[in-house]
Design an enzyme around this catalytic site. Structure first.
Site, PDB file in Angstrom:
ATOM      1  N   GLU A  26     -18.707  -2.315  12.669  1.00 27.79           N
ATOM      2  CA  GLU A  26     -19.162  -2.003  13.298  1.00 27.79           C
ATOM      3  C   GLU A  26     -19.004  -0.031  14.141  1.00 27.79           C
ATOM      4  O   GLU A  26     -17.811  -0.205  13.738  1.00 27.79           O
ATOM      5  CB  GLU A  26     -19.563  -2.700  14.721  1.00 27.79           C
ATOM      6  CG  GLU A  26     -20.151  -2.500  15.474  1.00 27.79           C
ATOM      7  CD  GLU A  26     -20.171  -3.848  16.564  1.00 27.79           C
ATOM      8  OE1 GLU A  26     -19.463  -4.430  16.948  1.00 27.79           O
ATOM      9  OE2 GLU A  26     -20.778  -3.097  18.041  1.00 27.79           O
ATOM     10  N   ASN A  56     -25.667  -0.195  16.968  1.00 30.47           N
ATOM     11  CA  ASN A  56     -25.287  -0.780  18.390  1.00 30.47           C
ATOM     12  C   ASN A  56     -27.655   0.529  18.751  1.00 30.47           C
ATOM     13  O   ASN A  56     -26.939   1.443  18.143  1.00 30.47           O
ATOM     14  CB  ASN A  56     -25.177  -0.547  19.357  1.00 30.47           C
ATOM     15  CG  ASN A  56     -23.970  -1.461  18.982  1.00 30.47           C
ATOM     16  OD1 ASN A  56     -23.764  -2.473  19.384  1.00 30.47           O
ATOM     17  ND2 ASN A  56     -22.228  -1.162  18.528  1.00 30.47           N
ATOM     18  N   GLU A 103     -27.686  -3.716  15.589  1.00 30.68           N
ATOM     19  CA  GLU A 103     -27.288  -5.071  16.782  1.00 30.68           C
ATOM     20  C   GLU A 103     -28.693  -4.833  18.292  1.00 30.68           C
ATOM     21  O   GLU A 103     -28.026  -3.278  18.690  1.00 30.68           O
ATOM     22  CB  GLU A 103     -26.321  -4.637  16.951  1.00 30.68           C
ATOM     23  CG  GLU A 103     -25.395  -5.323  16.026  1.00 30.68           C
ATOM     24  CD  GLU A 103     -23.657  -5.168  16.066  1.00 30.68           C
ATOM     25  OE1 GLU A 103     -23.177  -5.282  17.263  1.00 30.68           O
ATOM     26  OE2 GLU A 103     -23.013  -5.404  15.626  1.00 30.68           O
ATOM     27  N   ASP A 157     -26.784  -9.491  19.384  1.00 29.55           N
ATOM     28  CA  ASP A 157     -25.527  -9.528  20.289  1.00 29.55           C
ATOM     29  C   ASP A 157     -25.619  -9.876  21.867  1.00 29.55           C
ATOM     30  O   ASP A 157     -26.630 -10.235  22.118  1.00 29.55           O
ATOM     31  CB  ASP A 157     -25.981  -7.235  20.336  1.00 29.55           C
ATOM     32  CG  ASP A 157     -24.435  -6.705  20.443  1.00 29.55           C
ATOM     33  OD1 ASP A 157     -23.334  -7.823  20.337  1.00 29.55           O
ATOM     34  OD2 ASP A 157     -24.214  -5.437  19.853  1.00 29.55           O
ATOM     35  N   GLU A 186     -17.780 -11.970  18.195  1.00 34.60           N
ATOM     36  CA  GLU A 186     -16.926 -10.932  18.662  1.00 34.60           C
ATOM     37  C   GLU A 186     -15.654 -10.676  19.911  1.00 34.60           C
ATOM     38  O   GLU A 186     -15.517 -12.460  20.373  1.00 34.60           O
ATOM     39  CB  GLU A 186     -18.256 -10.392  19.179  1.00 34.60           C
ATOM     40  CG  GLU A 186     -18.613 -10.341  20.347  1.00 34.60           C
ATOM     41  CD  GLU A 186     -19.979  -8.960  21.182  1.00 34.60           C
ATOM     42  OE1 GLU A 186     -19.879  -8.107  20.386  1.00 34.60           O
ATOM     43  OE2 GLU A 186     -19.766  -9.234  21.941  1.00 34.60           O
TER      44      GLU A 186
HETATM   45  P1  C2E Z   1     -20.635  -4.160  22.102  1.00 41.23           P
HETATM   46  O1  C2E Z   1     -21.541  -3.627  21.001  1.00 41.23           O
HETATM   47  O2  C2E Z   1     -20.876  -5.470  22.783  1.00 41.23           O
HETATM   48  O3  C2E Z   1     -19.741  -3.627  21.280  1.00 41.23           O
HETATM   49  C1  C2E Z   1     -18.377  -5.036  21.708  1.00 41.23           C
HETATM   50  C2  C2E Z   1     -17.433  -3.921  22.288  1.00 41.23           C
HETATM   51  O4  C2E Z   1     -15.605  -5.234  22.278  1.00 41.23           O
HETATM   52  C3  C2E Z   1     -16.680  -2.820  22.626  1.00 41.23           C
HETATM   53  O5  C2E Z   1     -16.646  -1.808  23.012  1.00 41.23           O
HETATM   54  C4  C2E Z   1     -15.157  -3.109  21.332  1.00 41.23           C
HETATM   55  O6  C2E Z   1     -14.378  -1.777  21.275  1.00 41.23           O
HETATM   56  C5  C2E Z   1     -15.113  -3.953  22.415  1.00 41.23           C
HETATM   57  N1  C2E Z   1     -14.177  -4.692  21.647  1.00 41.23           N
HETATM   58  C6  C2E Z   1     -13.978  -5.683  20.219  1.00 41.23           C
HETATM   59  N2  C2E Z   1     -12.945  -6.803  19.946  1.00 41.23           N
HETATM   60  C7  C2E Z   1     -12.520  -6.504  21.016  1.00 41.23           C
HETATM   61  C8  C2E Z   1     -11.718  -7.478  21.884  1.00 41.23           C
HETATM   62  O7  C2E Z   1     -10.812  -8.300  20.598  1.00 41.23           O
HETATM   63  N3  C2E Z   1     -11.573  -7.636  22.437  1.00 41.23           N
HETATM   64  C9  C2E Z   1     -12.071  -7.055  23.598  1.00 41.23           C
HETATM   65  N4  C2E Z   1     -11.654  -7.106  24.862  1.00 41.23           N
HETATM   66  N5  C2E Z   1     -12.602  -6.151  24.130  1.00 41.23           N
HETATM   67  C10 C2E Z   1     -13.314  -5.412  22.439  1.00 41.23           C
HETATM   68  P2  C2E Z   1     -17.510  -0.461  23.598  1.00 41.23           P
HETATM   69  O8  C2E Z   1     -16.911   0.092  22.215  1.00 41.23           O
HETATM   70  O9  C2E Z   1     -16.310   0.067  24.596  1.00 41.23           O
HETATM   71  O10 C2E Z   1     -18.486  -0.755  23.417  1.00 41.23           O
HETATM   72  C11 C2E Z   1     -19.521  -1.111  24.830  1.00 41.23           C
HETATM   73  C12 C2E Z   1     -20.804  -1.382  24.325  1.00 41.23           C
HETATM   74  O11 C2E Z   1     -21.447   0.182  24.890  1.00 41.23           O
HETATM   75  C13 C2E Z   1     -20.898  -2.092  23.291  1.00 41.23           C
HETATM   76  O12 C2E Z   1     -21.039  -3.546  23.894  1.00 41.23           O
HETATM   77  C14 C2E Z   1     -22.948  -1.591  22.616  1.00 41.23           C
HETATM   78  O13 C2E Z   1     -23.490  -1.734  24.279  1.00 41.23           O
HETATM   79  C15 C2E Z   1     -22.034  -0.062  24.357  1.00 41.23           C
HETATM   80  N6  C2E Z   1     -22.282   0.432  22.938  1.00 41.23           N
HETATM   81  C16 C2E Z   1     -20.935   1.509  21.832  1.00 41.23           C
HETATM   82  N7  C2E Z   1     -21.655   2.066  21.040  1.00 41.23           N
HETATM   83  C17 C2E Z   1     -22.896   2.625  21.472  1.00 41.23           C
HETATM   84  C18 C2E Z   1     -23.593   3.180  20.272  1.00 41.23           C
HETATM   85  O14 C2E Z   1     -23.825   3.983  19.716  1.00 41.23           O
HETATM   86  N8  C2E Z   1     -24.989   3.118  20.671  1.00 41.23           N
HETATM   87  C19 C2E Z   1     -25.548   2.108  22.299  1.00 41.23           C
HETATM   88  N9  C2E Z   1     -27.029   2.170  22.129  1.00 41.23           N
HETATM   89  N10 C2E Z   1     -24.691   1.613  22.623  1.00 41.23           N
HETATM   90  C20 C2E Z   1     -23.932   1.685  21.960  1.00 41.23           C
HETATM   91 CA    CA Z   2     -22.439  -3.975  19.148  1.00 43.33          CA
HETATM   92 CA    CA Z   3     -21.327  -7.802  21.640  1.00 43.47          CA
HETATM   93 CA    CA Z   4     -21.299  -5.753  24.701  1.00 47.23          CA
END
Ligand code: C2E
Ligand code: CA
Ligand code: CA
Ligand code: CA
Length: 284
Positions: A58, A122, A154, A184, A241
């Site tokens: 991802e 995403n 996603e 998602d 996840e």
């Molecule tokens: P998401 O799509 O639900 O992504 C999963 C989030 O959980 C990611 O945070 C990831 O780093 C984190 N994560 C993964 N494994 C674990 C784990 O074992 N424990 C915990 N506590 N967290 C974990 P991140 O990278 O901070 O991204 C947050 C949200 O921001 C994402 O949730 C997604 O909705 C959005 N996002 C990130 N990149 C993009 C992008 O390029 N485009 C769009 N539209 N949204 C994005």
């Molecule tokens: Ca995601």
């Molecule tokens: Ca998610």
């Molecule tokens: Ca999320």
């Protein structure tokens, strides 16, 4: 924990990135950052629960501000959505990740070992309303020589359901181009089962709020088990996840969840590190 923003803690907005000490990011700061290419991407592996084989990556956006440091997506995605900058952000994320994926996906697994690895991207709710979306996605894939069947888009449950009729139209067009669709944060939104059945998803992702509680809470385990059963009865692949412990992974294997993603397996990593992880992972 969120990335630290020391300037914020002192209530001292630097460089105009924050309009208020509360941390609101301005549209100007965001669009300047897009022009200056301050965004990069990281990759988090997704593996088969049973056996641990790599299933895909991802891609997650990262913002390195020159003075503020790392700004987490939870702070800037909403700003990009509100100010019509999300399509530009998506385009930059796509270009970086497709280039990486096109270059390294072939070596990530011998084709004899089943389905090729995928790249999950995403998409924001806003993008679903953009008429450019299908064209942008297909043309970028073509430019990088990546078949849409290798891409998983996603969407969050709430965003996918905001306008069910328009969503169905857009999702069907993407599906017809060969893209895979993933729902998602499943379990946190308000969709009805009926909408889930009607929309052409091929995967659901159990929200990490349930998965992270699995070892402590019987209720969380019940929710996970029901989502896995629901997904399978609808012919969908189910990914968990937020898998942070070996115990959680074992529980997911017991419930026959298909794929797992989380800190216990690997954290999101820059491209180079993801390749090193992959090397070690396949040698095991
Ligand atoms: P998401 O799509 O639900 O992504 C999963 C989030 O959980 C990611 O945070 C990831 O780093 C984190 N994560 C993964 N494994 C674990 C784990 O074992 N424990 C915990 N506590 N967290 C974990 P991140 O990278 O901070 O991204 C947050 C949200 O921001 C994402 O949730 C997604 O909705 C959005 N996002 C990130 N990149 C993009 C992008 O390029 N485009 C769009 N539209 N949204 C994005
Ligand atoms: Ca995601
Ligand atoms: Ca998610
Ligand atoms: Ca999320």
């Amino acid at each position: 924990a969120m990335a630290e923003l020391p300037a914020l803690a002192r209530g001292n907005p630097i460089d105009g990135a924050y309009s208020r000490p509360t941390g609101e990011i301005s549209a100007e700061a965001m669009s300047r950052a897009l022009e200056d290419r301050q965004f990069s991407v990281v990759y988090q592996p997704k593996v088969v629960c049973d056996g641990g084989m790599l299933a895909g990556f991802e891609v997650l956006a990262r913002w390195h501000h020159p003075t503020l440091g790392e700004i987490p997506p939870d702070r800037f995605i909403a700003v990009a959505e509100r100010h019509d900058l999300i399509d530009e952000l998506t385009a930059q994320v796509l270009d970086q990740s497709l280039q990486w994926f096109a270059r390294h996906a072939p070596e990530s697994r011998p084709p004899a070992l089943g389905d090729p690895v995928t790249l999950s991207v995403n998409l924001s709710a806003r993008s679903l309303r953009s008429h450019q979306l299908v064209e942008t996605l297909t043309s970028r894939c073509q430019a990088h020589g990546v078949d849409p069947s290798r891409i998983v888009l996603e969407l969050t449950e709430t965003s996918a359901m905001e306008d069910p009729v328009a969503s169905l139209d857009m999702l069907t067009r993407l599906r017809m181009k060969g893209f895979n669709l993933s729902l998602d944060d499943f379990g946190t939104g308000y969709s009805s089962m009926l909408q889930l059945v009607r929309l052409p998803f091929s995967e659901i992702k159990i929200d990490k709020s349930f998965v992270m509680e699995a070892t402590r809470s019987g209720e969380a385990r019940s929710v996970i088990r029901s989502i896995v059963d629901l997904g399978h009865s609808l012919g969908l692949q189910v990914t968990a996840e937020g898998v942070e412990t070996a115990e959680t992974l074992h529980y997911l294997q017991d419930t026959r969840c298909d794929l797992a993603q989380g800190f216990h397996i690997a954290r999101p990593m820059p491209g180079e590190r993801a390749l090193l992880w992959l090397q070690r992972h396949t040698e095991k």
